[in-house]
Scaffold this active site. Sequence first.
Site, PDB file in Angstrom:
ATOM      1  N   TYR A  10      68.967  66.198  29.502  1.00  0.00           N
ATOM      2  CA  TYR A  10      69.659  65.796  30.732  1.00  0.00           C
ATOM      3  C   TYR A  10      71.056  66.404  30.812  1.00  0.00           C
ATOM      4  O   TYR A  10      71.540  66.692  31.898  1.00  0.00           O
ATOM      5  CB  TYR A  10      69.801  64.277  30.780  1.00  0.00           C
ATOM      6  CG  TYR A  10      68.653  63.539  31.409  1.00  0.00           C
ATOM      7  CD1 TYR A  10      67.386  63.591  30.850  1.00  0.00           C
ATOM      8  CD2 TYR A  10      68.845  62.776  32.558  1.00  0.00           C
ATOM      9  CE1 TYR A  10      66.329  62.898  31.416  1.00  0.00           C
ATOM     10  CE2 TYR A  10      67.795  62.085  33.128  1.00  0.00           C
ATOM     11  CZ  TYR A  10      66.541  62.147  32.556  1.00  0.00           C
ATOM     12  OH  TYR A  10      65.510  61.455  33.124  1.00  0.00           O
TER      13      TYR A  10
ATOM     14  N   LYS B 100      59.128  63.992  18.959  1.00  0.00           N
ATOM     15  CA  LYS B 100      58.103  65.046  18.972  1.00  0.00           C
ATOM     16  C   LYS B 100      58.428  65.978  17.813  1.00  0.00           C
ATOM     17  O   LYS B 100      58.670  67.186  17.978  1.00  0.00           O
ATOM     18  CB  LYS B 100      58.148  65.766  20.340  1.00  0.00           C
ATOM     19  CG  LYS B 100      57.017  66.749  20.571  1.00  0.00           C
ATOM     20  CD  LYS B 100      55.679  66.084  20.878  1.00  0.00           C
ATOM     21  CE  LYS B 100      54.577  67.120  20.970  1.00  0.00           C
ATOM     22  NZ  LYS B 100      53.230  66.533  21.096  1.00  0.00           N
TER      23      LYS B 100
ATOM     24  N   ASP C 287      53.587  61.632  22.652  1.00  0.00           N
ATOM     25  CA  ASP C 287      52.318  61.621  23.390  1.00  0.00           C
ATOM     26  C   ASP C 287      51.435  60.480  22.910  1.00  0.00           C
ATOM     27  O   ASP C 287      50.804  59.773  23.699  1.00  0.00           O
ATOM     28  CB  ASP C 287      51.601  62.980  23.283  1.00  0.00           C
ATOM     29  CG  ASP C 287      51.527  63.525  21.863  1.00  0.00           C
ATOM     30  OD1 ASP C 287      52.209  62.993  20.970  1.00  0.00           O
ATOM     31  OD2 ASP C 287      50.773  64.491  21.650  1.00  0.00           O
TER      32      ASP C 287
ATOM     33  N   ASP D  84      63.079  58.032  29.462  1.00  0.00           N
ATOM     34  CA  ASP D  84      62.925  57.943  30.919  1.00  0.00           C
ATOM     35  C   ASP D  84      61.460  57.709  31.262  1.00  0.00           C
ATOM     36  O   ASP D  84      61.122  56.804  32.032  1.00  0.00           O
ATOM     37  CB  ASP D  84      63.429  59.242  31.564  1.00  0.00           C
ATOM     38  CG  ASP D  84      63.264  59.227  33.071  1.00  0.00           C
ATOM     39  OD1 ASP D  84      63.629  58.208  33.680  1.00  0.00           O
ATOM     40  OD2 ASP D  84      62.772  60.224  33.626  1.00  0.00           O
TER      41      ASP D  84
ATOM     42  N   ASP E  74      59.394  53.838  32.212  1.00  0.00           N
ATOM     43  CA  ASP E  74      58.643  53.595  33.449  1.00  0.00           C
ATOM     44  C   ASP E  74      57.234  53.112  33.128  1.00  0.00           C
ATOM     45  O   ASP E  74      56.712  52.196  33.762  1.00  0.00           O
ATOM     46  CB  ASP E  74      58.540  54.881  34.296  1.00  0.00           C
ATOM     47  CG  ASP E  74      59.635  54.961  35.350  1.00  0.00           C
ATOM     48  OD1 ASP E  74      60.700  54.340  35.146  1.00  0.00           O
ATOM     49  OD2 ASP E  74      59.431  55.643  36.376  1.00  0.00           O
TER      50      ASP E  74
END
Length: 359
Positions: A143, A192, A224, A248, A252
């Site tokens: 970001y 990751k 994942d 992020d 959600d």
Amino acid sequence: MADVKKIAVLGGDGIGPEVVGEALKVLKKTEELFGYQFETEHGLFGGIAIDEKGTPLPQETLEICQKADAVLLGAVGGPKWDNNSKELRPETGLLGIRKALGLFSNIRPANVFDCLKEASTLKPEVLEGTDLIVVRELTGGIYFGEKFRRETANGEEAVDTCAYNVQEVERIVRQAFEIAQTRRKKLASVDKANVLETSRLWREVVNRIAPEYPDVELEHVLVDNCAMQLLRRPSSFDVIVTENMFGDILSDEAAMLTGSIGMLSSASLGEGSFGLYEPVHGSAPDIAGQGISNPIATILSVALMFRLTFGYHEAAQRIEDAVKSVLDAGHRTGDIAVDKSKAIGTSAMGDLIVAAMGN
Ligand code: IPM
Ligand code: MG
């Protein structure tokens, strides 16, 4: 001398101002019930600030926040500003305020309200007992890394850089361990590390500080896989800590599995007790101004502010209990109502919660 707490209030766009209005009713009620004193100061933020001041985060708004003990934010954004250049987008204001106020940690609880189980897309038996918190790093990673475009032999190329230093990882991970210690003492660190160098550093830092929290059970989960496990065994998670972009996305997902995104509050914290509190949901421009939005997430954000910034635990509990009792009595706004014809409006919901807080 009464201890006057200063709260910066940024209603923002869409349904933001209306849900914040209900949260302020609740705030006022706690003054009556508990003798607290709050001084609120409103600031323009997001799309409305672009329209009125030519920037999503005007300097005077930032100053109001910097002088305050906490910030209550509604929501920002809407189709009106979607095609604006980067500087004139509400989201740029959001990223700017996080960075300017040093809010490196975003805490998003996702818990299932028993009486709303039917609103989730997951089977009740999968959902049973789901009560987790996503702790998302908020001021680093892709970001905020260097971004640019360049010409290459194959045409234009865009670059976003993901960078994390040890200190940035350490402070968020420590906070997550500490939160886990106050809960079920389980921490899932999500990365990751099979691909990304930033993730390998992240994992090294987590492993180095983990022995300082021997009471917390730590697992490393690849992002994942985590996305998958959230749907398969959500109740097995307690605290999830992860970097900005993964957080992020996962927050959600976690919010949606509760079936009650209109109910979830969040906190963005830095060092010390200062915090910014906002509902997880967005500005819902499609229903703005109709008086039908659900104010509960914003009202619960006040409870979160009381707990994390002011240490007003009794009042926080009172707010949370009031919300629960109003829901248990069957009152619903449209987003969570099974029978939409019986749904009540934003201010009716706010009033019922205020009344349920008692005298
Ligand atoms: C959030 C939002 C923001 C983010 C956007 C609006 C910039 O999705 O708070 O999760 O990506 O952080
Ligand atoms: Mg998001």
